[in-house]
Structures are given as structure tokens and as C-alpha cells.
Design an enzyme around this catalytic site. Structure first.
Site, PDB file in Angstrom:
ATOM      1  N   ASP A  21      -5.608   8.766   5.381  1.00 22.03           N
ATOM      2  CA  ASP A  21      -4.246   8.606   4.871  1.00 22.03           C
ATOM      3  C   ASP A  21      -3.392   9.815   5.228  1.00 22.03           C
ATOM      4  OD1 ASP A  21      -2.145   7.429   3.560  1.00 22.03           O
ATOM      5  OD2 ASP A  21      -2.912   7.785   1.545  1.00 22.03           O
ATOM      6  N   ASN A  23      -0.847   9.850   7.832  1.00 18.35           N
ATOM      7  CA  ASN A  23      -0.312   9.912   9.207  1.00 18.35           C
ATOM      8  C   ASN A  23       1.214   9.940   9.213  1.00 18.35           C
ATOM      9  OD1 ASN A  23      -2.925   9.654  10.021  1.00 18.35           O
ATOM     10  ND2 ASN A  23      -2.743   7.570  10.814  1.00 18.35           N
ATOM     11  N   GLY A  24       1.804   9.074   8.374  1.00 17.22           N
ATOM     12  CA  GLY A  24       3.263   8.963   8.330  1.00 17.22           C
ATOM     13  C   GLY A  24       3.904  10.249   7.855  1.00 17.22           C
ATOM     14  N   ARG A  25       3.354  10.825   6.767  1.00 17.64           N
ATOM     15  CA  ARG A  25       3.916  12.054   6.212  1.00 17.64           C
ATOM     16  C   ARG A  25       3.752  13.231   7.172  1.00 17.64           C
ATOM     17  NH1 ARG A  25       0.642  11.637   1.026  1.00 17.64           N
ATOM     18  NH2 ARG A  25      -0.130   9.816   2.147  1.00 17.64           N
ATOM     19  N   SER A  66      -5.643  -2.118   6.675  1.00 17.58           N
ATOM     20  CA  SER A  66      -5.920  -2.948   5.492  1.00 17.58           C
ATOM     21  C   SER A  66      -5.174  -4.278   5.591  1.00 17.58           C
ATOM     22  CB  SER A  66      -5.476  -2.216   4.224  1.00 17.58           C
ATOM     23  OG  SER A  66      -4.066  -2.190   4.155  1.00 17.58           O
ATOM     24  N   THR A  67      -5.584  -5.229   4.758  1.00 19.91           N
ATOM     25  CA  THR A  67      -4.873  -6.520   4.749  1.00 19.91           C
ATOM     26  C   THR A  67      -3.399  -6.285   4.391  1.00 19.91           C
ATOM     27  OG1 THR A  67      -5.769  -6.784   2.516  1.00 19.91           O
ATOM     28  CG2 THR A  67      -6.807  -8.072   4.226  1.00 19.91           C
ATOM     29  N   GLU A  68      -3.157  -5.266   3.538  1.00 21.09           N
ATOM     30  CA  GLU A  68      -1.770  -4.975   3.123  1.00 21.09           C
ATOM     31  C   GLU A  68      -0.949  -4.345   4.260  1.00 21.09           C
ATOM     32  OE1 GLU A  68      -4.491  -4.026   1.315  1.00 21.09           O
ATOM     33  OE2 GLU A  68      -4.287  -5.588  -0.222  1.00 21.09           O
ATOM     34  N   ASN A  69      -1.626  -3.693   5.198  1.00 19.04           N
ATOM     35  CA  ASN A  69      -0.902  -3.028   6.284  1.00 19.04           C
ATOM     36  C   ASN A  69      -0.105  -3.998   7.168  1.00 19.04           C
ATOM     37  OD1 ASN A  69      -3.369  -0.383   6.837  1.00 19.04           O
ATOM     38  ND2 ASN A  69      -1.499  -0.370   5.627  1.00 19.04           N
TER      39      ASN A  69
END
Ligand code: FPP
Length: 246
Positions: A21, A23-25, A66-69
Site C-alpha cells: 500500500d 503507491n499513490g501517496r 483487489s476486487t475493489e480496485n
């Protein structure tokens, strides 16, 4: 002293799982687009896979998608899939040179055809490797995995293949995507978030949880060794008392 030398090779976790977790930040901190973070995240993937193989970890599972991604902006989803395809192409030889087997878990059929083909090729071409199993969770959700296991078990009961009385934990385990992997001993999440996010819910029942503020693109094998040393200094009781263990 090198972190690696402080790792006790006789007390290694049999299965390490990582929620990659931040990567974006990481990209945002550098004034760059989120995809730049994902691109650099692949360097961490490579370093950590090599680090695991180097010290003798037998199973590493990475939460790559993830499925949510799927709900992220299309451009970001496309980039993640493209990075996956490119990494698979580029790293097939590395996997074979290092005797590493690749496995995929999740609703793999939901991936674009090209990604499915590439994934299948690497899985097939590394299937005989025995040093370590690298599992990529792709379009993965633990509740979906459990739902699928339940559907499969119910239909077997309905068709008299198994009887309800015979259902035990090992039979449930055998119906999960991870049927051929041991339980997770150590679960790592980067970037300072303290959540499980629908990852391996059944398999982490007795896992030690390790959270670090390091953002995934900055995470390297030395940080993995640090997590393992921390794990090795904990007492795992599995519901027993300290006295019973001694
Ligand atoms: C989380 O960071 C990371 C992901 C959703 C994807 C992880 C993917 C990679 C490291 C690259 C491709 C993988 C492989 C196996 C080649 P985030 O975007 O949620 O970061 P944020 O929380 O800072 O926004």
C-alpha cells in the site's frame, strides 16, 4: 551488522503475505501521477521476491489487485494491468533462474484476455519450480473466495459427493484458492494503514500482523528482514499459555 544476518533461518515464517500500500501517496509526495507510484512499486516487488528467496522463505503472497480496485479510474486500472503484463514477460526468466513457482489467486477470469494468457504462460512454465511459491492475488477478495468455497461445498453435498458430517476445517481449506499453501504466519501492510481489506481472511487466523509506515515503493528487502526479525521475537501461543509452550 547486516539485517539479513540477524534473521534466524530456523524460525522463518512458512508463509509471508503483503498488502502493498502507498503507491499513490508516494507519487503524490513527489508531485507525480499515481501511476508513477505503481511503476516504482514493481521495483519493490522484485526486490522483496528476491529477498524472500535469498533467506529461504517458501511462500510469498502479494496483494496486487483487489476486487475493489476495479472501481479506480479506468486509466489507473489499465496501467496496473499493463504493469502486470510487462512484469510477467520480463521476469519469467528470473523466476526460472531462481527456481520460483508462480501462482495466481482471485477471479482471474475477470482480467483482460491478454493478462490471463500471459499469467497462464508464466504459471505453466514455472509449475515445476520448488524453491519458493510466489502467489499474486489478482482481482482477489477473501469474501468472494469464501463464497466460492461454500458454493462448491454445497453443490458437493447436494450431489452426495460429501456428507455434511464430514465437513471440517481441512475440507474447507481444500476448497480455497490457497488449497496448496500453508496458513499465513506473517502479514505485512505498508503505508501506515491498519486494515486487512478483505485479504486472506481465513488464512490469517493465527498470523502475526506487522504494520510499517514505509510506503510500498520505498519498501526493500532490508525492511522485509526487519519485519521477519520482529516476527521472530514474538511469542506465538495459538491460544495456549506461555507456561504450556515452555
Ligand atoms: C496500493 O497503493 C497498491 C496497489 C493497489 C497495487 C500494487 C501494484 C503494484 C505494486 C504494481 C504491479 C504489481 C505486480 C505484481 C507486478 P495505492 O494505490 O492504494 O496507494 P495509496 O493508498 O497511497 O493511494
Amino acid at each position: 551488522m547486516d539485517r539479513k544476518d540477524l534473521v534466524n533461518k530456523d524460525k522463518l515464517p512458512k508463509h509471508v503475505a503483503i498488502i502493498m500500500d502507498g503507491n499513490g501517496r508516494w507519487a503524490k509526495q513527489k508531485g507525480m501521477l499515481r501511476v508513477f507510484g505503481h511503476e516504482n512499486g514493481t521495483k519493490s516487488v522484485k526486490d522483496v521476491v528476491e529477498g524472500c528467496a535469498e533467506i529461504g522463505i517458501k511462500n510469498l503472497t502479494l496483494y496486487a489487485f483487489s476486487t475493489e480496485n476495479w472501481n479506480r479510474p479506468k486509466k489507473e486500472v489499465d496501467t496496473l494491468i499493463k504493469l502486470l503484463i510487462n512484469s510477467l514477460r520480463k521476469e519469467l526468466k528470473t523466476l526460472n533462474d531462481n527456481n520460483i513457482r508462480l501462482k495466481g489467486i482471485g477471479n482471474l477470469a475477470a482480467l483482460p484476455k491478454k493478462a490471463q494468457t500471459e499469467l497462464k504462460e508464466v504459471i505453466d512454465k514455472t509449475s515445476e519450480n520448488t524453491r519458493m511459491t510466489l502467489t499474486l492475488a489478482l482481482s482477489y477478495g477473501a469474501r468472494e473466495e469464501l463464497k466460492n468455497a461454500m458454493i462448491s461445498l454445497c453443490s458437493k453435498v447436494k450431489n452426495n459427493i460429501i456428507s455434511v458430517e464430514n465437513i471440517d476445517e481441512s475440507i474447507i481449506n481444500a476448497h480455497l484458492y490457497t488449497y496448496d499453501l500453508p496458513d499465513v504466519d506473517l502479514l505485512i501492510r505498508t503505508s501506515g494503514e491498519h486494515r486487512i481489506s478483505n485479504f486472506l481472511l481465513w488464512q490469517i487466523a493465527y498470523a502475526e500482523l506487522y504494520f510499517t509506515d514505509i510506503l510500498w515503493p520505498d519498501f526493500r528487502r532490508k525492511d522485509l528482514f526487519e519485519a521477519i526479525i520482529n516476527y521472530q521475537n514474538r511469542e506465538r501461543r495459538f491460544g495456549k499459555t506461555s507456561e504450556q509452550l515452555n
